[in-house]
Design an enzyme around this catalytic site. Structure first.
Site, PDB file in Angstrom:
ATOM      1  N   ASP A  49     -53.006  45.679  -3.132  1.00  0.00           N
ATOM      2  CA  ASP A  49     -53.397  45.674  -1.778  1.00  0.00           C
ATOM      3  C   ASP A  49     -54.736  46.570  -1.226  1.00  0.00           C
ATOM      4  O   ASP A  49     -54.679  47.677  -1.739  1.00  0.00           O
ATOM      5  CB  ASP A  49     -51.999  46.325  -0.720  1.00  0.00           C
ATOM      6  CG  ASP A  49     -50.612  45.898  -1.252  1.00  0.00           C
ATOM      7  OD1 ASP A  49     -50.580  44.996  -2.007  1.00  0.00           O
ATOM      8  OD2 ASP A  49     -49.866  46.253  -0.725  1.00  0.00           O
ATOM      9  N   TRP A  73     -49.937  46.644 -12.932  1.00  0.00           N
ATOM     10  CA  TRP A  73     -49.317  47.543 -12.040  1.00  0.00           C
ATOM     11  C   TRP A  73     -48.491  48.694 -12.535  1.00  0.00           C
ATOM     12  O   TRP A  73     -48.086  48.720 -13.519  1.00  0.00           O
ATOM     13  CB  TRP A  73     -48.288  46.716 -11.211  1.00  0.00           C
ATOM     14  CG  TRP A  73     -47.973  47.632  -9.994  1.00  0.00           C
ATOM     15  CD1 TRP A  73     -48.492  47.466  -8.781  1.00  0.00           C
ATOM     16  CD2 TRP A  73     -46.657  48.364  -9.702  1.00  0.00           C
ATOM     17  NE1 TRP A  73     -47.778  48.489  -7.730  1.00  0.00           N
ATOM     18  CE2 TRP A  73     -46.701  48.818  -8.410  1.00  0.00           C
ATOM     19  CE3 TRP A  73     -45.662  48.646 -10.395  1.00  0.00           C
ATOM     20  CZ2 TRP A  73     -45.965  49.702  -7.877  1.00  0.00           C
ATOM     21  CZ3 TRP A  73     -44.673  49.537  -9.952  1.00  0.00           C
ATOM     22  CH2 TRP A  73     -44.847  50.091  -8.704  1.00  0.00           C
ATOM     23  N   ASP A 174     -45.681  51.214   3.567  1.00  0.00           N
ATOM     24  CA  ASP A 174     -46.902  50.681   4.276  1.00  0.00           C
ATOM     25  C   ASP A 174     -46.998  50.825   5.613  1.00  0.00           C
ATOM     26  O   ASP A 174     -47.089  50.017   6.662  1.00  0.00           O
ATOM     27  CB  ASP A 174     -46.701  48.830   3.990  1.00  0.00           C
ATOM     28  CG  ASP A 174     -46.153  48.708   2.490  1.00  0.00           C
ATOM     29  OD1 ASP A 174     -46.543  49.574   1.681  1.00  0.00           O
ATOM     30  OD2 ASP A 174     -45.816  47.707   2.425  1.00  0.00           O
ATOM     31  N   GLU A 227     -43.354  43.203   3.876  1.00  0.00           N
ATOM     32  CA  GLU A 227     -44.488  44.076   3.340  1.00  0.00           C
ATOM     33  C   GLU A 227     -45.750  44.199   4.075  1.00  0.00           C
ATOM     34  O   GLU A 227     -46.010  43.213   4.761  1.00  0.00           O
ATOM     35  CB  GLU A 227     -44.802  43.625   2.106  1.00  0.00           C
ATOM     36  CG  GLU A 227     -43.405  43.897   0.997  1.00  0.00           C
ATOM     37  CD  GLU A 227     -43.975  44.034  -0.538  1.00  0.00           C
ATOM     38  OE1 GLU A 227     -43.409  44.644  -1.028  1.00  0.00           O
ATOM     39  OE2 GLU A 227     -44.742  43.023  -0.560  1.00  0.00           O
TER      40      GLU A 227
HETATM   41  C1  FRU Z   1     -47.203  44.827  -1.376  1.00  0.00           C
HETATM   42  C2  FRU Z   1     -46.766  45.926  -2.023  1.00  0.00           C
HETATM   43  C3  FRU Z   1     -46.429  47.003  -0.960  1.00  0.00           C
HETATM   44  C4  FRU Z   1     -46.657  48.348  -1.648  1.00  0.00           C
HETATM   45  C5  FRU Z   1     -47.588  48.126  -2.853  1.00  0.00           C
HETATM   46  C6  FRU Z   1     -47.204  48.916  -4.075  1.00  0.00           C
HETATM   47  O1  FRU Z   1     -48.226  44.296  -2.530  1.00  0.00           O
HETATM   48  O2  FRU Z   1     -45.515  45.865  -2.554  1.00  0.00           O
HETATM   49  O3  FRU Z   1     -45.288  46.769  -0.163  1.00  0.00           O
HETATM   50  O4  FRU Z   1     -46.667  49.518  -1.079  1.00  0.00           O
HETATM   51  O5  FRU Z   1     -47.658  46.845  -2.835  1.00  0.00           O
HETATM   52  O6  FRU Z   1     -48.318  48.768  -4.993  1.00  0.00           O
END
Ligand code: FRU
Length: 502
Positions: A49, A73, A174, A227
Site C-alpha cells: 500500500d 510480504w 489503517d 481496509e
Molecule cells: C492492505 C493491508 C492493510 C495493512 C497492510 C499491511 O493491503 O492489508 O490493511 O495495513 O496491507 O501491509
C-alpha cells in the site's frame, strides 16, 4: 504484555539494517527488464500500500508498505520517496521499521497509515501490529514525527489508540487523518459480525483520541472488513473510499454522500468502483498545492493464489510491486466520480503519431509499425453512431508471431469493457470486464497508459477505469486497432512514446 517479537533492537538500528539490505540488492534489481519506466517502485524487494501521501513544504511525499529483505510480504516497514512533479521520484531513507513491542514481529510491523502537517511537523499515524504469545494479533494506532521530513521518531506515548472500540474488532487498522475546523479526525478500518466498518475518532493534538462512533458500515453488500479507508470533502459532498475484503472482484469502492460532524455520521447515495482491474488496491488520497484531490494505489491485490502467481514473476529478480500513476478525483454533476491521470505525465511525451479519420476494417491492420513500444500513451476516439461493429479494440504488447498478446476490447453488444491477459505472457491469467457506458453514447474514447508491465485504461469520460499487470517479453511491443463484425470509423488516434522517468 508478552510478545514473540524478535530480540529488542533500536529503531535506528532496525533502519540501518534495512538500508543495508536494500543497498546490496538494488543495482542488480535495476537491471531487470520488467522494471517500470514511469510508475513508482521501491529500489528492491517488496512494496504494497501507498502510505502517508502528502504535499509537504512544496514537495510530494510518498511512503509505502515495504519489506526490505525479500520480494514478499514480511514485517512491515515504511519506505519513503519524494517528488516535485509526481513523475520523477527520489528515494529517501526508510522512514519506519519495526522496533517496539507494539510494532515488532515478523508477521506484524508498521502497517498502513497516513501523514499530516502538524504546524510544520510531519506526523505519521500508522497501525502497530504485534502478535502475542498466544497467536492473537493486536493492532493499535501509533504516531511518529519528523522535523526534517526524513528522520522519524516514534512517539514515546505510543500507542495513541491502544484497543478497538466495542463497535470494532481485532481487525483495526489503517488510520487516515485529516483536519476539520480546529480538530484532527481519524478514520480507521474495521469489521464486526461480517460487516465492514469505518470508525471515527477525533483529537486536539494527534496524541489523545476520542472515539466518535461508526462513520459508515456495510449493509450486507459491501464487504466484511474495510481496509485502508479514506474520507475527504469533494465539491459540496464527501467521499469515503476503502478496499473491502470479501466483496468478490470489487476491490476498491467509493461512496459519495454527506457528512454530519455533529453526529459523526456519513450518509451516502452513490456507490462505485474506483478501478475495475485485477491490480489496483488500497488507494490513498491527498490534496496537493494546486487544490487537486489525487489518489495513488498499489498495483496488485491480495486475492489470487498462490502468492507468487498473484504478484507476478518479478520476485525472481528480487522486486515485487509498484504504484499506480497518480490520478485526480473529480465529482461529476450526477454525483459519480471520475479519475484521470495527472497532466504531469505529458512531460514524458516524446515521438508523437496522429491519425485523423481512419476506417478500421475487420482483419486489416491500421497502425504503422514504428509506433511499437513498451512505454506509450494512447488516446483514441471511435464513432459509434451508426456503427455496426460488434467489438472494437486494441491488440497490445504483441510479439512478432502474435503468440504473446493482450486484448483490450469494447463489446458494443454486451456493453462491456474487456481486458484479456490470458495470452499476455504465459504467466498472467484472467479476463476482467466492466460495464461500458460509452456503448450507449455516440462516441467511444479510450485513454491507455502502457508501461513495461502494467496497462491502465480510462474510458467513459474517466468514470470507468481498469488497471492490470502483464509481463510480456521485452520484445513484445506491437500494437494495432481491430474491429469485429463490421467497420468502424476511428475519428482520431494520438500515440506518444514516453521516456523513462527513472
Ligand atoms: C492492505 C493491508 C492493510 C495493512 C497492510 C499491511 O493491503 O492489508 O490493511 O495495513 O496491507 O501491509
Amino acid at each position: 504484555m508478552e510478545t514473540r517479537a524478535s530480540s529488542p533492537i533500536s529503531h535506528r538500528e532496525a533502519l540501518r539494517k534495512a538500508e543495508q539490505s536494500i543497498a546490496k540488492a538494488k543495482d542488480a534489481v535495476s537491471k531487470d527488464l520488467h522494471r517500470l519506466k514511469y510508475h513508482f517502485m521501491a529500489p528492491a524487494y517488496w512494496i504494497n500500500d501507498p502510505n502517508g501521501l502528502i504535499f509537504f513544504k512544496g514537495e510530494y511525499h510518498l511512503f509505502y508498505q515495504h519489506y526490505p529483505y525479500a520480494p514478499q510480504w514480511g514485517a512491515m516497514h515504511w519506505g519513503h520517496a519524494k517528488s516535485k512533479d509526481l513523475v520523477h521520484w527520489e528515494h529517501l531513507p526508510i522512514a519506519l521499521a519495526p522496533s517496539e513491542p507494539y510494532d515488532n514481529h515478523d508477521r506484524g510491523g508498521c502497517f498502513s497509515g497516513s501523514a499530516v502537517d502538524d504546524n510544520g511537523t510531519l506526523s505519521l499515524l500508522y497501525t502497530g501490529t504485534m502478535i502475542q504469545e498466544d497467536g492473537k494479533v493486536v493492532q493499535t494506532q501509533c504516531l511518529a514525527t519528523s522535523q526534517d521530513g526524513i528522520t522519524f521518531e516514534k512517539y514515546e506515548g505510543n500507542p495513541v489508540i491502544s484497543a478497538p472500540p466495542e463497535d470494532g474488532s481485532a481487525d483495526f487498522r489503517d488510520p487516515k487523518v485529516w483536519r476539520h475546523n480546529d480538530l484532527w479526525y481519524m478514520v480507521v478500518g474495521s469489521g464486526k459480525d461480517g460487516e465492514g466498518k469505518a470508525l471515527l475518532y477525533k483529537s486536539a493534538n494527534l496524541r489523545e483520541w476520542d472515539y466518535v462512533g461508526v462513520l459508515a458500515e456495510s449493509d450486507g453488500r459491501i464487504g466484511t472488513m474495510w481496509e485502508c479507508p479514506d474520507f475527504f470533502p469533494l465539491g459540496d459532498r464527501y467521499v469515503l473510499m476503502f478496499s473491502p475484503m470479501g466483496m468478490g472482484h470489487h476491490k476498491t469502492i467509493y461512496l459519495v454522500g454527506d457528512m454530519d460532524y455533529e453526529t459523526g455520521k456519513f450518509t451516502w447515495d452513490q456507490m462505485g468502483d474506483i478501478d475495475h482491474g485485477f491490480d489496483y488496491y488500497a488507494p490513498q488520497s491527498f490534496l496537493d498545492g494546486k487544490g487537486r484531490r489525487i489518489i495513488i494505489a498499489w498495483l496488485n491485490n491480495w486475492d489470487w493464489m498462490p502468492w507468487y502467481k498473484d504478484f507476478g514473476p518479478t520476485y525472481q529478480n528480487n522486486w515485487c510491486g509498484a504504484m499506480s500513476f497518480p490520478r485526480t478525483v473529480e465529482l461529476e454533476p450526477d454525483g459519480r466520480l471520475k479519475f484521470s491521470p495527472v497532466e504531469e505525465l505529458q512531460v514524458l511525451r516524446r515521438e508523437h503519431v496522429h491519425l485523423g479519420n481512419t476506417k478500421v476494417t475487420p482483419g486489416k491492420s491500421v497502425l504503422p509499425k514504428y509506433v511499437a513500444s513498451d512505454c506509450l500513451e494512447i488516446k483514441a476516439e471511435f464513432e459509434l453512431a451508426g456503427c455496426k461493429a460488434e467489438e472494437i479494440g486494441f491488440v497490445l504488447r504483441a510479439s512478432e508471431d502474435s503468440t504473446q498478446q493482450t486484448l483490450l476490447s469494447c463489446n458494443l453488444q454486451t456493453k462491456e469493457l474487456r481486458f484479456d491477459r490470458s495470452r499476455a505472457d504465459g504467466w498472467s491469467e484472467g479476463v476482467q470486464t466492466a460495464k461500458l457506458e460509452a456503448a450507449d453514447d455516440g462516441v467511444l474514447k479510450l485513454h491507455i497508459l502502457i508501461d513495461t508491465s502494467v496497462i491502465e485504461v480510462y474510458t467513459d469520460g474517466d468514470r470507468t477505469v481498469m488497471t492490470n499487470n502483464i509481463y510480456p517479453d521485452p520484445g513484445s511491443v506491437n500494437l494495432d486497432v481491430f474491429t469485429v463484425g463490421n467497420d468502424v470509423v476511428m475519428r482520431s488516434i494520438d500515440i506518444w512514446k514516453l521516456s523513462s522517468a527513472w
